[in-house]
Design an enzyme around this catalytic site. Structure first.
Site, PDB file in Angstrom:
ATOM      1  N   GLU A 206      -4.488   2.429  -4.577  1.00  9.10           N
ATOM      2  CA  GLU A 206      -2.957   2.412  -4.259  1.00  9.10           C
ATOM      3  C   GLU A 206      -2.466   1.063  -3.707  1.00  9.10           C
ATOM      4  O   GLU A 206      -1.354   1.104  -3.579  1.00  9.10           O
ATOM      5  CB  GLU A 206      -2.648   3.608  -3.550  1.00  9.10           C
ATOM      6  CG  GLU A 206      -3.075   3.468  -2.217  1.00  9.10           C
ATOM      7  CD  GLU A 206      -4.454   3.861  -1.916  1.00  9.10           C
ATOM      8  OE1 GLU A 206      -4.734   4.563  -0.655  1.00  9.10           O
ATOM      9  OE2 GLU A 206      -5.241   4.196  -2.885  1.00  9.10           O
TER      10      GLU A 206
ATOM     11  N   ASP B  66       0.945  -1.205   0.131  1.00 10.71           N
ATOM     12  CA  ASP B  66      -0.090  -0.015  -0.280  1.00 10.71           C
ATOM     13  C   ASP B  66       0.721   1.227  -0.137  1.00 10.71           C
ATOM     14  O   ASP B  66       1.671   1.483   1.058  1.00 10.71           O
ATOM     15  CB  ASP B  66      -0.855   0.118   1.416  1.00 10.71           C
ATOM     16  CG  ASP B  66      -1.776   1.143   0.953  1.00 10.71           C
ATOM     17  OD1 ASP B  66      -2.981   0.783   0.705  1.00 10.71           O
ATOM     18  OD2 ASP B  66      -1.582   2.251   1.821  1.00 10.71           O
TER      19      ASP B  66
ATOM     20  N   ASP C 282      -1.240   9.378 -10.819  1.00 12.21           N
ATOM     21  CA  ASP C 282      -1.224   8.756 -11.896  1.00 12.21           C
ATOM     22  C   ASP C 282       0.248   8.192 -12.230  1.00 12.21           C
ATOM     23  O   ASP C 282       0.710   6.964 -12.363  1.00 12.21           O
ATOM     24  CB  ASP C 282      -2.102   9.064 -12.957  1.00 12.21           C
ATOM     25  CG  ASP C 282      -3.476   9.001 -13.064  1.00 12.21           C
ATOM     26  OD1 ASP C 282      -3.913   8.427 -11.814  1.00 12.21           O
ATOM     27  OD2 ASP C 282      -4.146   9.540 -13.731  1.00 12.21           O
TER      28      ASP C 282
ATOM     29  N   ASN D 229      -1.893  12.690  -3.634  1.00 14.30           N
ATOM     30  CA  ASN D 229      -2.853  13.476  -4.568  1.00 14.30           C
ATOM     31  C   ASN D 229      -3.263  14.746  -4.403  1.00 14.30           C
ATOM     32  O   ASN D 229      -3.360  15.699  -5.110  1.00 14.30           O
ATOM     33  CB  ASN D 229      -3.987  12.396  -4.484  1.00 14.30           C
ATOM     34  CG  ASN D 229      -3.804  11.354  -5.740  1.00 14.30           C
ATOM     35  OD1 ASN D 229      -3.149  11.417  -6.776  1.00 14.30           O
ATOM     36  ND2 ASN D 229      -4.743  10.377  -5.400  1.00 14.30           N
TER      37      ASN D 229
ATOM     38  N   HIS E 246      -4.133  14.826  -9.282  1.00 15.22           N
ATOM     39  CA  HIS E 246      -4.284  13.500  -9.761  1.00 15.22           C
ATOM     40  C   HIS E 246      -3.482  12.987 -10.873  1.00 15.22           C
ATOM     41  O   HIS E 246      -3.176  11.705 -10.878  1.00 15.22           O
ATOM     42  CB  HIS E 246      -5.909  13.174  -9.948  1.00 15.22           C
ATOM     43  CG  HIS E 246      -6.946  13.333  -8.742  1.00 15.22           C
ATOM     44  ND1 HIS E 246      -6.660  12.214  -8.165  1.00 15.22           N
ATOM     45  CD2 HIS E 246      -7.390  14.366  -8.267  1.00 15.22           C
ATOM     46  CE1 HIS E 246      -7.699  12.292  -6.921  1.00 15.22           C
ATOM     47  NE2 HIS E 246      -7.975  13.760  -7.092  1.00 15.22           N
TER      48      HIS E 246
END
Length: 303
Positions: A219, A175, A192, A183, A188
């Protein structure tokens, strides 16, 4: 000329003609066969024909099998071709070195035809399954690795094989630490980019083609490690963690960002007393402990 309907090609490399002849006679009814009698020729044929699997002797003049596989791993065109060592070397150190360099299996001489055929068939099935995943859309579109469904299909296959062979199988659940904050801070689109960098780094940290990485969701990522005990899996997990922490993720205006990851590791030998759901759950529990104890660390599940 009749059309060749054999789907897979195997490169056999051995300086002893008798071994080449035996292996060729065992495998040629099912597969296309390429032959090389030395390491340099093996590298050339691998680059030219991209065989699906390589059977490689270790002790050869001029260029050993260990040197050959190192050359293959250096080239993007040949780095992912699975290699099975077939050799008279039988001590643990040589076997460990072979796996460290990226071999998927190790068969000692004098070899038995049925064992060679079974091992080759197993790895060809893995290759075929990987291609099937690509064909039927089980790939995460952002990271270009398997998605959750692709992972579940692979887990079912590897779980059944480990149960039959009574061999260990390990799992890493990973994780990205405080990804929501990342983010919120960078946006965002940059998030990515972080996910793609994570996937590339995780895959690049693995040595064996049979090790399997997937995006579990959001994630969270997973890595399946067939034939790997808990201590070896923890070492691999630590390598992944360290490589992720060191990876630089380019951002706008020349800025650089970094992420860290928490990893939970579990291992099992599948049998009647354990199901794959428990296997996943215990890895998830270890991940929870990794996050609770400070993040950016590896925690093994302990019975």
């Amino acid at each position: 000329m009749a059309e060749n309907k054999k789907e897979f090609t195997i490169l056999i490399t051995d300086d002893e003609k008798m071994n080449v002849d035996i292996l060729g006679s065992v495998l040629s009814p099912m597969y296309n066969i390429l032959i090389s009698r030395n390491g340099q020729r093996a590298v050339e044929l691998a680059k030219e024909y991209a065989p699906d699997l390589i059977l490689l002797d270790v002790l050869m003049p001029e260029m050993s099998g260990f040197e050959v596989i190192a050359k293959l791993k250096e080239s993007e065109a040949t780095s992912k071709i699975p290699v099975i060592f077939i050799t008279g070397l039988s001590n643990a150190e040589d076997e460990e070195k072979g796996f460290f360099l990226g071999a998927v299996d190790y068969i000692t001489k004098p070899f038995h035809k049925t064992i060679v055929k079974a091992r080759v068939n197993t790895h060809i099935k893995i290759i075929d399954q990987m291609r099937t995943i690509e064909r039927i859309g089980l790939i995460d579109p952002l990271t270009k690795i398997a998605n959750r469904r692709g992972f579940e299909n692979r887990l079912n296959s590897e779980w059944g094989r480990a149960a039959r062979d009574k061999t260990p199988i390990s799992l890493m659940i990973m994780d990205i630490d405080k990804f929501k904050n990342y983010n919120d801070t960078y946006g965002h689109q940059q998030g990515d980019a972080a996910l793609k960098t994570f996937a590339e780094t995780a895959v690049g940290s693995l040595m064996r083609p049979g090790d399997f990485t997937a995006r579990w969701g959001g994630e969270e990522f997973v890595i399946l490690l067939p034939g790997t005990d808990i201590n070896a899996a923890a070492e691999i997990a630590e390598r992944v963690r360290a490589n992720i922490a060191a990876a630089v993720i380019p951002a706008d205006y020349g800025a650089e960002t970094r992420i860290t990851v928490s990893i939970g590791v579990n291992c099992a030998v599948p049998g009647s007393n354990i199901v794959s759901g428990d296997f996943l759950s215990k890895a998830d529990q270890a991940l929870y402990k990794a996050k609770e104890s400070g993040r950016n660390r590896v925690v093994k599940h302990e019975e």
